[in-house]
Design a protein around this motif. Structure first.
Motif, short mmCIF file in Angstrom:
data_model
loop_
_atom_site.label_atom_id
_atom_site.label_comp_id
_atom_site.label_asym_id
_atom_site.label_seq_id
_atom_site.Cartn_x
_atom_site.Cartn_y
_atom_site.Cartn_z
N LYS A 75 0.83 -1.21 0.00
CA LYS A 75 0.00 0.00 0.00
C LYS A 75 0.87 1.26 0.00
CE LYS A 75 -3.96 -0.18 0.48
NZ LYS A 75 -4.78 -0.43 1.69
N ALA A 76 2.02 1.20 0.67
CA ALA A 76 2.95 2.34 0.71
C ALA A 76 4.35 1.82 0.46
CB ALA A 76 2.87 3.08 2.04
N LEU A 77 5.12 2.57 -0.33
CA LEU A 77 6.49 2.19 -0.67
C LEU A 77 7.44 3.32 -0.29
CD1 LEU A 77 8.66 0.46 -2.10
CD2 LEU A 77 7.98 1.55 -4.25
N ILE A 78 8.45 2.99 0.52
CA ILE A 78 9.48 3.95 0.91
C ILE A 78 10.79 3.51 0.30
CG2 ILE A 78 10.70 5.04 2.83
CD1 ILE A 78 8.23 4.41 4.57
N LEU A 79 11.29 4.27 -0.66
CA LEU A 79 12.56 3.95 -1.32
C LEU A 79 13.68 4.74 -0.67
CD1 LEU A 79 11.68 3.95 -5.14
CD2 LEU A 79 12.26 1.98 -3.71
N THR A 80 14.79 4.07 -0.42
CA THR A 80 15.92 4.69 0.25
C THR A 80 17.23 4.14 -0.32
OG1 THR A 80 16.79 5.19 2.46
CG2 THR A 80 16.00 2.96 2.09
N PRO A 81 18.33 4.89 -0.29
CA PRO A 81 19.53 4.48 -1.03
C PRO A 81 20.36 3.37 -0.41
CG PRO A 81 19.89 6.59 0.04
CD PRO A 81 18.46 6.26 0.24
N THR A 82 20.39 3.24 0.91
CA THR A 82 21.31 2.28 1.53
C THR A 82 20.59 1.30 2.44
OG1 THR A 82 21.80 3.62 3.50
CG2 THR A 82 23.12 4.04 1.53
N ARG A 83 21.23 0.16 2.67
CA ARG A 83 20.66 -0.87 3.55
C ARG A 83 20.52 -0.35 4.97
NH1 ARG A 83 25.18 -5.36 1.72
NH2 ARG A 83 24.91 -5.11 -0.53
N GLU A 84 21.55 0.35 5.44
CA GLU A 84 21.51 0.85 6.81
C GLU A 84 20.37 1.83 7.03
OE1 GLU A 84 25.04 -1.30 6.44
OE2 GLU A 84 24.36 0.31 5.13
N LEU A 85 20.15 2.71 6.07
CA LEU A 85 19.06 3.67 6.21
C LEU A 85 17.71 2.96 6.12
CD1 LEU A 85 18.16 6.53 6.62
CD2 LEU A 85 18.44 6.95 4.16
N ASP A 308 21.65 6.38 13.03
CA ASP A 308 20.84 7.29 13.82
C ASP A 308 21.07 7.00 15.30
OD1 ASP A 308 19.03 9.07 14.79
OD2 ASP A 308 17.25 7.97 14.18
N ILE A 309 21.99 7.75 15.90
CA ILE A 309 22.26 7.64 17.33
C ILE A 309 22.00 9.01 17.93
CG2 ILE A 309 24.00 7.11 19.08
CD1 ILE A 309 25.42 5.38 17.00
#
Length: 440
Positions: A75-85, A308-309
């Motif tokens: 239903k929703a797709l979030i595309l991001t560049p790296t595995r960690e993110l 993200d710390i």
């Protein structure tokens, strides 16, 4: 203003309260209502200001009462560049959506694809994905897009830097025309705006910080040093200041490995994280660093957008980045969520150009501090800001000739029966070929 005034659902507000947050950041104050309105959104804010929550919270809130996704649909797709993110965003969704009955998942390369395919069979309400693995899953008929309602491009500028533009175009061609589109990024370059023309329709545009600015609470220092003394200087700073947690950026994978090996020999626990490491090794290194089991994480720029710390006290640029914009994202790993942070950058006499590029990008001179006992043999120049040149308007492209000559240009490397012998067509094609950076 509190989160209660933004229109979020009660289960989301409960999770926010359990997280300990009481007041939304500027990007959240403007972004959450814009996303909840159902309009397309383009939002730019500094790294570490809460962009992820600005789109995940309203999506979760909107999906609370929606019908679940069908098998293999999303239903929703979030595309991001790296595995960690991608993993970081998935963790945020899992926490803020823990009081909801939603199916969420994350997919990326470097791990087996079969478990991801099995998970998708149940239908996923919110999927976080890297572009390459998403296309792999589509080719395996494991994911379908006809039910898609929302598309998010997170860190779109980084995706372009890493050469994902062709994958993004392929994915866009597969999606329903009617959908809500959200672009969230630290910067909106001309290339991002060009990409946005393909995606968003009459968007709400949000920018809570000046372009390419750095967080005010991050103290930045340039430390002049000879290249041969970098290892010893880092060990000295860690031991003298009793740093228990420091993220160190290296320019190359081998450099990160060498640095981690050197520090461990000095009894300073360290690990390296980069593209040559298996996903399992990368995940373990990051988890150990967050837990305080290792003091130093030596990373290539793959980690600049995926760590993200909330209270990471300092980062060190062991090597200055090749791309000035990466400096902004690197130092954005410290000073997050309003906390103070420190960014130390080692500078050698060979670094005049990157220093100049970085300072011109952020429109400020970074002060220099020489560490006693590590004085450089040659002075590192204090570079003045470069004047910004006005951009020239692009010349319209000349129409190409048709026929066999045009067909030859379409062939790989400009080869073909009608390619000129002087090689000009080959060089022209090479210039047109988009730059692709292998993910570190």
């Amino acid at each position: 203003m509190s989160f209660n005034t933004l229109g979020l659902s009660d289960p989301i507000l409960k999770a926010i309260e359990e997280k300990g947050y009481t007041e939304p950041s500027p990007i959240q104050r403007e972004g959450i209502p814009a996303v909840l309105s159902g309009k397309d959104v383009m939002a730019a804010a500094q790294t570490g200001t809460g962009k992820t929550a600005a789109f995940t919270l309203p999506i979760l809130s909107m999906f609370e009462s929606k019908q679940r996704a069908k098998p293999n649909h999303i239903k929703a797709l979030i595309l991001t560049p790296t595995r960690e993110l991608a993993a970081q965003i998935d963790e945020n969704i899992a926490f803020y959506g823990k009081h909801l009955n939603l199916r969420t998942h994350v997919v990326f390369g470097g791990v087996k694809i079969n478990p991801q395919m099995m998970k998708l069979r149940k239908g996923i309400d919110i999927l976080v994905a890297t572009p390459g693995r998403l296309l792999d899953l589509f080719q395996q008929n494991a994911v379908k897009f006809s039910q898609l309602e929302i598309l998010v491009l997170d860190e779109a500028d980084r995706m372009l830097d890493m050469g994902f533009i062709h994958d993004i175009k392929k994915i866009l061609a597969l999606l329903p025309k009617q959908r809500q589109n959200l672009l969230f990024s630290a910067t909106f370059s001309d290339d991002i705006r060009e990409l946005a023309k393909r995606i968003v329709n009459d968007p709400v545009e949000i920018s809570v910080n000046p372009k390419n600015s750095t967080a005010k609470r991050v103290e930045q220092v340039l430390i002049p040093v000879d290249k041969t003394n970098k290892n010893a200087l880092l060990s000295h700073l860690i031991e003298t200041n009793n740093w228990q947690q420091v993220l160190v950026f290296c320019r190359t994978k081998h450099g990160a490995d060498r640095l981690a090996k050197h520090l461990n020999k000095k009894n300073i626990t360290a690990s390296a994280i980069h593209g040559n490491k298996s996903q399992g090794a990368r995940t373990r290194a990051l988890a150990d660093f967050k837990a305080g089991e290792i003091r130093v994480l030596a990373a290539t720029d793959i980690a600049a957008r995926g760590i993200d710390i909330s209270e990471l006290p300092q980062i060190v640029n062991f090597d200055l980045p090749n791309v000035a914009e990466d400096y902004v994202h690197r130092i954005g790993r410290t000073g997050r969520a309003g906390a103070a942070g420190h960014a130390y950058s080692f500078a050698t006499v060979e670094d005049k150009k990157p220093i100049s590029d970085i300072q011109s990008l952020i429109s400020q001179i970074i002060p220099q501090e020489i560490i006693p006992g590590f004085e450089p043999s040659a002075k590192v120049p204090e570079v003045a800001l470069k004047a910004q040149k006005p951009k020239r308007p692009k010349k319209p492209k000349q129409p190409q000739q048709g026929g066999a000559a045009n067909d030859a240009q379409k062939r790989p490397n400009g080869t073909g029966a009608n390619t000129p012998n002087n090689g000009n067509a080959k060089r022209a094609n090479q210039k047109r070929r988009p730059r692709r950076i292998t993910p570190q």
